[in-house]
Every structure is written in structure tokens, then in C-alpha cells.
Design an enzyme around this catalytic site. Structure first.
Site, short mmCIF file in Angstrom:
data_model
loop_
_atom_site.label_atom_id
_atom_site.label_comp_id
_atom_site.label_asym_id
_atom_site.label_seq_id
_atom_site.Cartn_x
_atom_site.Cartn_y
_atom_site.Cartn_z
N ASP A 31 57.88 97.60 23.73
CA ASP A 31 56.75 96.69 23.92
C ASP A 31 56.64 95.80 22.67
O ASP A 31 56.80 96.28 21.54
CB ASP A 31 55.46 97.50 24.11
CG ASP A 31 54.32 96.67 24.68
OD1 ASP A 31 53.90 96.97 25.82
OD2 ASP A 31 53.86 95.73 24.01
N HIS A 100 55.05 98.86 35.78
CA HIS A 100 55.74 99.36 34.59
C HIS A 100 55.04 100.60 34.07
O HIS A 100 53.82 100.72 34.14
CB HIS A 100 55.79 98.30 33.49
CG HIS A 100 54.48 97.61 33.23
ND1 HIS A 100 54.00 96.62 34.06
CD2 HIS A 100 53.56 97.76 32.26
CE1 HIS A 100 52.84 96.19 33.61
NE2 HIS A 100 52.53 96.87 32.51
P1 5GP Z 1 49.96 95.96 31.04
O1 5GP Z 1 48.82 95.41 30.25
O2 5GP Z 1 50.32 95.02 32.19
O3 5GP Z 1 49.82 97.37 31.49
O4 5GP Z 1 51.19 95.98 30.05
C1 5GP Z 1 51.95 94.87 29.74
C2 5GP Z 1 52.63 95.15 28.43
O5 5GP Z 1 53.69 94.23 28.27
C3 5GP Z 1 51.73 94.98 27.21
O6 5GP Z 1 51.69 96.20 26.48
C4 5GP Z 1 52.37 93.85 26.43
O7 5GP Z 1 52.30 94.03 25.04
C5 5GP Z 1 53.79 93.85 26.93
N1 5GP Z 1 54.44 92.56 26.93
C6 5GP Z 1 53.93 91.40 27.43
N2 5GP Z 1 54.83 90.41 27.31
C7 5GP Z 1 55.91 90.96 26.70
C8 5GP Z 1 57.18 90.40 26.30
O8 5GP Z 1 57.48 89.23 26.47
N3 5GP Z 1 58.05 91.27 25.70
C9 5GP Z 1 57.77 92.59 25.52
N4 5GP Z 1 58.71 93.33 24.93
N5 5GP Z 1 56.59 93.14 25.89
C10 5GP Z 1 55.68 92.33 26.47
#
Ligand code: 5GP
Length: 114
Positions: A31, A100
Site C-alpha cells: 500500500d 481488495h
Molecule cells: P480502501 O480504502 O478502498 O479499503 O483501500 C484502498 C487502499 O489503496 C488504501 O489503503 C490506499 O492507500 C491504497 N492505494 C490507493 N491508491 C494507491 C496506489 O496508487 N498505489 C498503491 N500502492 N496503493 C494505493
């Protein structure tokens, strides 16, 4: 608000990510805004927008994601305790519309979660 599916661009190698593992079903990468010393995202290649969109045919795939998480936890040295998080929809904090698993470790975690 759920943003564009940035994970598709990572899957298609159109934007870089620190990939730890990949196979025909999924990839795992660090992440880019880690919430723990180890914070890895495990995503299916198949686009499933949210946990609520899982179909009966996806059951084996979901089990596979969990198996990969357990393997990576061991490999990354957090086999003594880790947390798996799956945010479903905006109210739970989901920001990327591509299912995810978050694999978090390397520190203690509180309960209940925030
Ligand atoms: P959610 O909030 O949808 O459960 O998790 C999305 C996750 O994706 C977040 O922890 C965020 O930091 C990560 N994330 C968002 N965009 C990117 C990216 O472009 N690259 C990486 N490696 N992580 C990302």
C-alpha cells in the site's frame, strides 16, 4: 466517494507498484499509504467492485486471496499476528472500487476497529 479503479492500472502495469506476489488469479503489492509497518493489498485480477458483488463462482477465488495472505504474512515475518481488512462500500471506508484484502502487521491492533 469511490474513485476510479486505480488498481486496474496497477494490474495492467500502467502505473508502478511494489509488487510482492502475482499469479493467474491475483496480485499483491505494498500500500502506498501504509497504516502499519507491513501493509499489503491483495487484489483479484477479476474486477469485483465490492464485497457485496461476490458471486457464487467467485468463492474459490476469495479463498485463494486468503491463502495468499497467509503465505505472505509468513514470508513478511508477521506470522505471529496480523489483521486482514476488507472495506465494503464508502460507509466502511472503501475508496477503490476493486475488491481488495488489506494485510496489516508489525504492530499491535486495537479492538473494536475505528
Ligand atoms: P480502501 O480504502 O478502498 O479499503 O483501500 C484502498 C487502499 O489503496 C488504501 O489503503 C490506499 O492507500 C491504497 N492505494 C490507493 N491508491 C494507491 C496506489 O496508487 N498505489 C498503491 N500502492 N496503493 C494505493
Amino acid at each position: 466517494m469511490l474513485s476510479d479503479n486505480i488498481f486496474l492500472k496497477i494490474l495492467e502495469k500502467k502505473i508502478p507498484a511494489r509488487i510482492l506476489y502475482e499469479d493467474e488469479h491475483c496480485i499483491a503489492f505494498h500500500d502506498n499509504n501504509p497504516q502499519a509497518p507491513v501493509h499489503v493489498l491483495i487484489i483479484p485480477r477479476k474486477v469485483i467492485p465490492t464485497h457485496a458483488d461476490i458471486q457464487a463462482e467467485d468463492r474459490e477465488l476469495l479463498g485463494h486471496l486468503h491463502w495468499v495472505a497467509a503465505q505472505l504474512a509468513e514470508k513478511l515475518g508477521i506470522g505471529d499476528g496480523y489483521r486482514l481488512v476488507l472495506n465494503c462500500k464508502e460507509r466502511a471506508g472503501q475508496t477503490v472500487p476493486h475488491l481488495h484484502l488489506h494485510l496489516l502487521g508489525g504492530r499491535n491492533f486495537a479492538w473494536p476497529p475505528g
